[in-house]
Design an enzyme around this catalytic site. Structure first.
Site, PDB file in Angstrom:
ATOM      1  N   LYS A 132      18.737  38.298  21.120  1.00 22.70           N
ATOM      2  CA  LYS A 132      19.798  38.592  20.166  1.00 22.70           C
ATOM      3  C   LYS A 132      19.961  40.108  20.037  1.00 22.70           C
ATOM      4  O   LYS A 132      18.981  40.846  19.926  1.00 22.70           O
ATOM      5  CB  LYS A 132      19.431  37.979  18.816  1.00 22.70           C
ATOM      6  CG  LYS A 132      20.549  37.864  17.813  1.00 22.70           C
ATOM      7  CD  LYS A 132      20.072  37.003  16.653  1.00 22.70           C
ATOM      8  CE  LYS A 132      21.167  36.777  15.634  1.00 22.70           C
ATOM      9  NZ  LYS A 132      20.736  35.847  14.565  1.00 22.70           N
TER      10      LYS A 132
ATOM     11  N   GLU B 287      19.237  22.100   4.771  1.00 24.79           N
ATOM     12  CA  GLU B 287      19.499  22.112   3.328  1.00 24.79           C
ATOM     13  C   GLU B 287      19.101  20.797   2.663  1.00 24.79           C
ATOM     14  O   GLU B 287      18.628  20.790   1.513  1.00 24.79           O
ATOM     15  CB  GLU B 287      20.977  22.393   3.075  1.00 24.79           C
ATOM     16  CG  GLU B 287      21.425  23.799   3.444  1.00 24.79           C
ATOM     17  CD  GLU B 287      21.793  23.960   4.906  1.00 24.79           C
ATOM     18  OE1 GLU B 287      22.167  25.070   5.303  1.00 24.79           O
ATOM     19  OE2 GLU B 287      21.698  22.955   5.653  1.00 24.79           O
TER      20      GLU B 287
ATOM     21  N   ARG C  15      26.297  20.140   2.132  1.00 26.90           N
ATOM     22  CA  ARG C  15      25.517  19.357   3.092  1.00 26.90           C
ATOM     23  C   ARG C  15      24.385  18.599   2.415  1.00 26.90           C
ATOM     24  O   ARG C  15      23.825  17.676   3.000  1.00 26.90           O
ATOM     25  CB  ARG C  15      24.952  20.296   4.157  1.00 26.90           C
ATOM     26  CG  ARG C  15      26.024  21.059   4.920  1.00 26.90           C
ATOM     27  CD  ARG C  15      25.426  22.226   5.685  1.00 26.90           C
ATOM     28  NE  ARG C  15      24.577  21.795   6.774  1.00 26.90           N
ATOM     29  CZ  ARG C  15      24.907  21.841   8.052  1.00 26.90           C
ATOM     30  NH1 ARG C  15      26.077  22.328   8.409  1.00 26.90           N
ATOM     31  NH2 ARG C  15      24.086  21.439   8.984  1.00 26.90           N
TER      32      ARG C  15
END
Length: 641
Positions: free
Chosen positions: A285, A371, A399
């Site tokens: 990244k 979550e 969610r």
């Protein structure tokens, strides 16, 4: 005459197929330079895209988009895909009103199949598409790119379970393994991938087999290909791949995700296989931008406007944010109370829990992009005698609604949920506006929700929330800068029912009720009404849910009540107050101002608020019209008596 760069010659994926390896490497360098220059000026997801340049080039060289659908999980790693599919010219307007979306957007291009920007959904989309294509008898392959921690989400594994049950499904799953989501990816899955990515025994052994076997007369390359086809057995001995092989899905990798030749070879083999294949690519990244690579916090996952050479922010923060205030309050709370623990879903620093983690490393739990698990795990900790504080972006609470309802609230679990980025967030588009939570939480029995107007009220709400051991408490706040402290001139009631009077006007027949970030707007509306000769009182009920008897009683004394909330009008607190007043027979006319039930296009917060009519000027003008019409009607009635 200026020499045209390779990037300028690319308008569609077909243009890649004639390029040599050296040209593709040159193009990768040009794309990185382009991204750094453009995204540093607009802000956006820089680090993830710098990490997938070669991978995206290889995908589009091997597969035939849009005939072969390419689905990017979360979607913030799709900038390179946008460049290759003819949208480089739109990057000056990235994430701006009327400009290029920061996520895949089918309205922009036929190469974008899904406008996905919540994590862990790509494999379900891809599996469904692949099944549909198979049933229609079409010669196409579906590609799903999943990474940045999205494999820590349970939905991804639900999809993998179904993919494994369809051995003729033409689906290539590319695991973009950079070891990170926002910050380093956590959990057993991440640790397993880390083991694979650092174990070179398999690749070294396969390389030895390739060099040896291909030299043999008569056998050569065909024998190597045959051995390569049986590589699962080799891997079980040299670098166990049980995570995927036990599912029954063919696996290849780990591969250097910045080696275009290796990537294209592996992807071509996967394309020809004719069934589900997982291609495991190891990427870095922020690759190619030193400032990003050296930023261990998040590798420039998402940035504002920065200096394209140094990575330094162009505008220094001159005022603390709500997230900063939460970070400070949580540390102080942790010092006072040993039973307080913190839970985050792969967003340790974005939600302000980094300082808590440093101070109390044994009391912080990052569960990954999960979550649902975060809420139920918190309920379990509450059952064990702790008080968990779960921090999520408001949009991601959606969610976990079932878990809040059936696992936390049903069991009267004393957990606190902090909702960062509540309300209009703007530039990330419809999926990231935190505009649903108050409407959703309003139907949860027993839930208590606070919308603080400033830092003092935020701390008060948090202190009270962790004292509640038999109900779910929720505190929502904006991503904007903290407003200056807004003190009350009086108050009515205490605790959940407390209503602060922020502006009192003698003889006022209009009451303006502001919630959270819109308290400042409420005060501005009252000022504007006053300038037009209409006196208005302004109040703030810190605890917006449940709608209190104190607020209802106060509102019933006014002719017109305006409610302002950074949440949907439908099912919002304004509508709930109106219903309470109607039930009690109050004559007050209630005007509810909030967010319309629609998916809002990207733009700055101010632009979006202007678009939906939620500025102080627009609200006061509409309210003034109602007040004056009511006054005229009353005068007409009096004159005809």
């Amino acid at each position: 005459m200026a020499i045209m760069s390779l990037l300028e010659s690319i308008s569609s994926p077909r243009d890649l197929r004639a390029l040599s390896r050296r040209q593709l490497e040159q193009l990768a360098d040009e794309i990185r330079s382009f991204l750094i220059t453009k995204v540093s000026r607009t802000g956006g997801h820089l680090g993830p895209n710098l990490g997938v340049v070669e991978l995206t080039l290889a995908i589009h060289k091997v597969f035939n988009s849009p005939t072969d659908p390419v689905i990017f999980d979360t979607g913030h790693q799709s900038y390179v895909h946008k460049i290759i599919t003819g949208r480089a010219g739109g990057f000056d307007s990235l994430r701006q009103k009327g400009g290029l979306s920061g996520y895949p957007e089918p309205a922009e291009s036929e190469h974008d199949w899904v406008a996905n920007s919540h994590a862990s959904t790509s494999l379900s989309w891809a599996e469904g598409l692949a099944k549909g294509i198979r049933l229609r008898g079409e010669d196409r392959t579906v590609v799903a790119v999943i990474g940045d921690g999205a494999l820590t989400g349970g939905m991804a594994w639900e999809a993998l379970n179904n993919i494994a049950d369809n051995d003729d499904l033409r689906l290539v799953v590319i695991v973009n393994d950079n070891g990170r989501s926002y910050t380093p990816t956590v959990g057993g899955l991440a640790n397993h991938l880390a083991g694979l990515r650092t174990d070179h025994r398999y690749e070294k052994t396969l390389s030895l087999i390739k060099r040896t076997v291909t030299r043999l007369p008569l056998i050569g390359r065909p024998a190597y290909d045959l051995l390569h086809g049986f590589k699962t057995g080799v891997k079980d001995v040299l670098a166990p791949q049980s995570m995927f092989s036990d599912l029954g899905i063919k696996y290849t990798g780990p591969i250097d995700g910045h080696d275009i030749t290796a990537l294209t070879n592996h992807l071509e083999q996967a394309r020809q296989y004719g069934g589900p294949v997982i291609v495991h690519c190891v990427t870095r990244k922020g690759r190619g931008f030193q400032a990003a690579e050296e930023n261990e916090e998040d590798r420039f996952h998402a940035i504002g406007k920065i200096n394209e050479f140094t990575g330094e922010p162009l505008s220094a923060s001159v005022q603390a944010t709500w997230t900063d205030a939460v970070a400070e309050a949580m540390v102080q709370l942790g010092q006072r109370r040993q039973d307080v623990v913190a839970i985050t879903a792969a967003m340790l620093n974005p939600v302000g829990f980094g300082r808590f983690a440093a101070a109390f490393p044994d009391r912080i739990f990052d569960v990954g992009i999960a979550e649902q698990h975060a809420i139920v795990s918190a309920a379990g900790m509450a059952k064990a005698g702790l008080h968990p504080v779960v921090a999520l972006y408001a949009t991601f609470l959606n969610r976990a609604f079932d878990q809040v309802l059936m696992d936390a609230a049903l069991h009267k679990a004393g957990i606190t949920i902090l909702l960062d980025r509540a309300g209009i967030t703007g530039s990330d588009g419809p999926s990231h506006n935190g505009m649903w939570d108050m409407s959703l939480m309003g139907i949860v029995p027993g839930v208590q929700l606070a919308a603080p107007r400033d830092q003092t009220r935020l701390v008060e709400a948090l202190d009270r929330a962790v004292d509640v051991d038999d109900a779910v408490t929720v505190i929502r706040y904006s991503k904007e800068r903290l407003p200056d402290e807004i003190n009350e001139v009086a108050h009515v009631g205490e605790g959940l029912g407390r209503v602060d009077v922020l502006r009192r006007a003698e003889g006022a027949r209009v009451l303006v009720v502001g919630f959270g970030q819109f308290v400042g707007t409420a005060l501005s509306v009252a000022e504007r009404l006053n300038d037009q000769g209409v006196a208005a009182t302004v109040v703030d009920p810190l605890w917006a849910l449940p709608v209190s008897a104190e607020l209802t009683s106060m509102a019933s004394d006014f002719d017109v009540v305006l409610t302002l909330e950074d949440n949907l009008v439908e099912g919002g607190v304004g509508q709930r107050l109106r219903a309470r007043l109607a039930d009690e027979g109050a004559a007050a006319k209630v005007l509810t101002f909030g967010i319309p039930q629609a998916f809002l296009a990207p733009g700055s917060r101010d632009e979006v608020l202007e678009e939906i009519g939620l500025t102080a000027a627009q609200v006061s003008l509409q309210a003034l019209g109602v007040v004056l019409n009511d006054a005229e009607a009353e005068q007409h009635t009096e004159s005809t008596r």
